[in-house]
Design a protein around this motif. Structure first.
Motif, PDB file in Angstrom:
ATOM      1  N   TYR A 108       0.799  -1.223   0.000  1.00  0.00           N
ATOM      2  CA  TYR A 108       0.000   0.000   0.000  1.00  0.00           C
ATOM      3  C   TYR A 108       0.835   1.278   0.000  1.00  0.00           C
ATOM      4  O   TYR A 108       0.410   2.282  -0.573  1.00  0.00           O
ATOM      5  N   LEU A 109       1.983   1.275   0.605  1.00  0.00           N
ATOM      6  CA  LEU A 109       2.769   2.502   0.703  1.00  0.00           C
ATOM      7  C   LEU A 109       3.845   2.635  -0.368  1.00  0.00           C
ATOM      8  O   LEU A 109       4.277   3.745  -0.671  1.00  0.00           O
ATOM      9  N   TRP A 110       4.295   1.512  -0.924  1.00  0.00           N
ATOM     10  CA  TRP A 110       5.378   1.567  -1.902  1.00  0.00           C
ATOM     11  C   TRP A 110       4.928   1.116  -3.292  1.00  0.00           C
ATOM     12  O   TRP A 110       5.019   1.862  -4.257  1.00  0.00           O
ATOM     13  N   TRP A 111       4.465  -0.116  -3.391  1.00  0.00           N
ATOM     14  CA  TRP A 111       4.188  -0.677  -4.706  1.00  0.00           C
ATOM     15  C   TRP A 111       2.979  -0.040  -5.378  1.00  0.00           C
ATOM     16  O   TRP A 111       3.064   0.391  -6.529  1.00  0.00           O
ATOM     17  N   GLN A 112       1.855   0.020  -4.701  1.00  0.00           N
ATOM     18  CA  GLN A 112       0.626   0.523  -5.322  1.00  0.00           C
ATOM     19  C   GLN A 112       0.747   1.967  -5.810  1.00  0.00           C
ATOM     20  O   GLN A 112       0.337   2.248  -6.941  1.00  0.00           O
ATOM     21  N   PRO A 113       1.315   2.891  -5.031  1.00  0.00           N
ATOM     22  CA  PRO A 113       1.429   4.259  -5.548  1.00  0.00           C
ATOM     23  C   PRO A 113       2.290   4.369  -6.803  1.00  0.00           C
ATOM     24  O   PRO A 113       2.101   5.268  -7.614  1.00  0.00           O
ATOM     25  N   ARG A 114       3.213   3.451  -6.978  1.00  0.00           N
ATOM     26  CA  ARG A 114       4.100   3.484  -8.134  1.00  0.00           C
ATOM     27  C   ARG A 114       3.559   2.691  -9.319  1.00  0.00           C
ATOM     28  O   ARG A 114       4.136   2.718 -10.398  1.00  0.00           O
ATOM     29  N   ASN A 115       2.469   1.983  -9.122  1.00  0.00           N
ATOM     30  CA  ASN A 115       1.898   1.133 -10.172  1.00  0.00           C
ATOM     31  C   ASN A 115       0.391   1.339 -10.268  1.00  0.00           C
ATOM     32  O   ASN A 115      -0.365   0.382 -10.389  1.00  0.00           O
ATOM     33  N   LYS A 116      -0.026   2.566 -10.239  1.00  0.00           N
ATOM     34  CA  LYS A 116      -1.460   2.900 -10.254  1.00  0.00           C
ATOM     35  C   LYS A 116      -2.168   2.305 -11.461  1.00  0.00           C
ATOM     36  O   LYS A 116      -3.259   1.755 -11.333  1.00  0.00           O
ATOM     37  N   GLU A 117      -1.563   2.401 -12.642  1.00  0.00           N
ATOM     38  CA  GLU A 117      -2.218   1.914 -13.859  1.00  0.00           C
ATOM     39  C   GLU A 117      -2.506   0.422 -13.783  1.00  0.00           C
ATOM     40  O   GLU A 117      -3.581  -0.044 -14.109  1.00  0.00           O
ATOM     41  N   GLU A 118      -1.533  -0.345 -13.326  1.00  0.00           N
ATOM     42  CA  GLU A 118      -1.705  -1.787 -13.224  1.00  0.00           C
ATOM     43  C   GLU A 118      -2.772  -2.140 -12.190  1.00  0.00           C
ATOM     44  O   GLU A 118      -3.600  -3.028 -12.413  1.00  0.00           O
ATOM     45  N   THR A 119      -2.792  -1.436 -11.076  1.00  0.00           N
ATOM     46  CA  THR A 119      -3.793  -1.688 -10.027  1.00  0.00           C
ATOM     47  C   THR A 119      -5.185  -1.366 -10.535  1.00  0.00           C
ATOM     48  O   THR A 119      -6.137  -2.103 -10.280  1.00  0.00           O
ATOM     49  N   GLU A 120      -5.342  -0.285 -11.299  1.00  0.00           N
ATOM     50  CA  GLU A 120      -6.653   0.104 -11.825  1.00  0.00           C
ATOM     51  C   GLU A 120      -7.162  -0.903 -12.837  1.00  0.00           C
ATOM     52  O   GLU A 120      -8.353  -1.201 -12.896  1.00  0.00           O
ATOM     53  N   ILE A 121      -6.288  -1.471 -13.651  1.00  0.00           N
ATOM     54  CA  ILE A 121      -6.678  -2.479 -14.651  1.00  0.00           C
ATOM     55  C   ILE A 121      -7.186  -3.733 -13.937  1.00  0.00           C
ATOM     56  O   ILE A 121      -8.203  -4.306 -14.309  1.00  0.00           O
ATOM     57  N   ILE A 122      -6.507  -4.169 -12.885  1.00  0.00           N
ATOM     58  CA  ILE A 122      -6.888  -5.366 -12.150  1.00  0.00           C
ATOM     59  C   ILE A 122      -8.230  -5.158 -11.452  1.00  0.00           C
ATOM     60  O   ILE A 122      -9.079  -6.042 -11.432  1.00  0.00           O
ATOM     61  N   GLU A 123      -8.454  -3.972 -10.885  1.00  0.00           N
ATOM     62  CA  GLU A 123      -9.689  -3.694 -10.156  1.00  0.00           C
ATOM     63  C   GLU A 123     -10.885  -3.516 -11.082  1.00  0.00           C
ATOM     64  O   GLU A 123     -12.022  -3.656 -10.643  1.00  0.00           O
ATOM     65  N   ALA A 124     -10.658  -3.208 -12.350  1.00  0.00           N
ATOM     66  CA  ALA A 124     -11.778  -2.971 -13.288  1.00  0.00           C
ATOM     67  C   ALA A 124     -12.470  -4.224 -13.727  1.00  0.00           C
ATOM     68  O   ALA A 124     -12.271  -5.290 -13.439  1.00  0.00           O
TER      69      ALA A 124
END
Length: 119
Positions: A103-119
């Protein structure tokens, strides 16, 4: 598999509550093994991997704590006020650190990938 995992986990914790030592100890293995398999199967998605590894270390901590109570070494002192039960904090904190990394390191640096997975 995830649903059976919950059944085993509940049986383990009910056994702990009821002090059914053989069943409680026996349920550690399927609960932990299935959580590791689930983590392995989701390894391509960092969000799922981090959460599932955190669950696996949580089950490890929970299982150690249960065993320490079952076999009455939970209150034995290691050093100062630290008892063997406190050793369960190692995997609990490990799981917390894994989630903090996500939550503090990986997700902020990989927003695009996280948004694709959540969609």
């Amino acid at each position: 598999m995830e649903n059976m995992h919950i059944v085993f986990w509940l049986l383990k914790d009910i056994s702990w509550c009821m002090i059914w030592k053989p069943l409680g100890v026996a349920m550690i293995f399927p609960t932990l093994i299935i959580s590791i398999v689930i983590a392995w199967r989701t390894r391509q998605f960092m969000s799922e991997l981090c959460h599932n590894v955190a669950i696996s270390v949580w089950i490890s901590a929970n299982s150690y704590w249960m065993i320490s109570e079952f076999f009455h070494f939970d209150e034995h002192h290691i050093w100062g006020g630290i008892t063997y039960k406190h050793l369960a904090l190692i995997p609990f904190i490990t799981g917390l650190l894994i989630l903090m990394y996500f939550y503090l390191w990986w997700q902020p640096r990989n927003k695009e990938e996280t948004e694709i997975i959540e969609a």
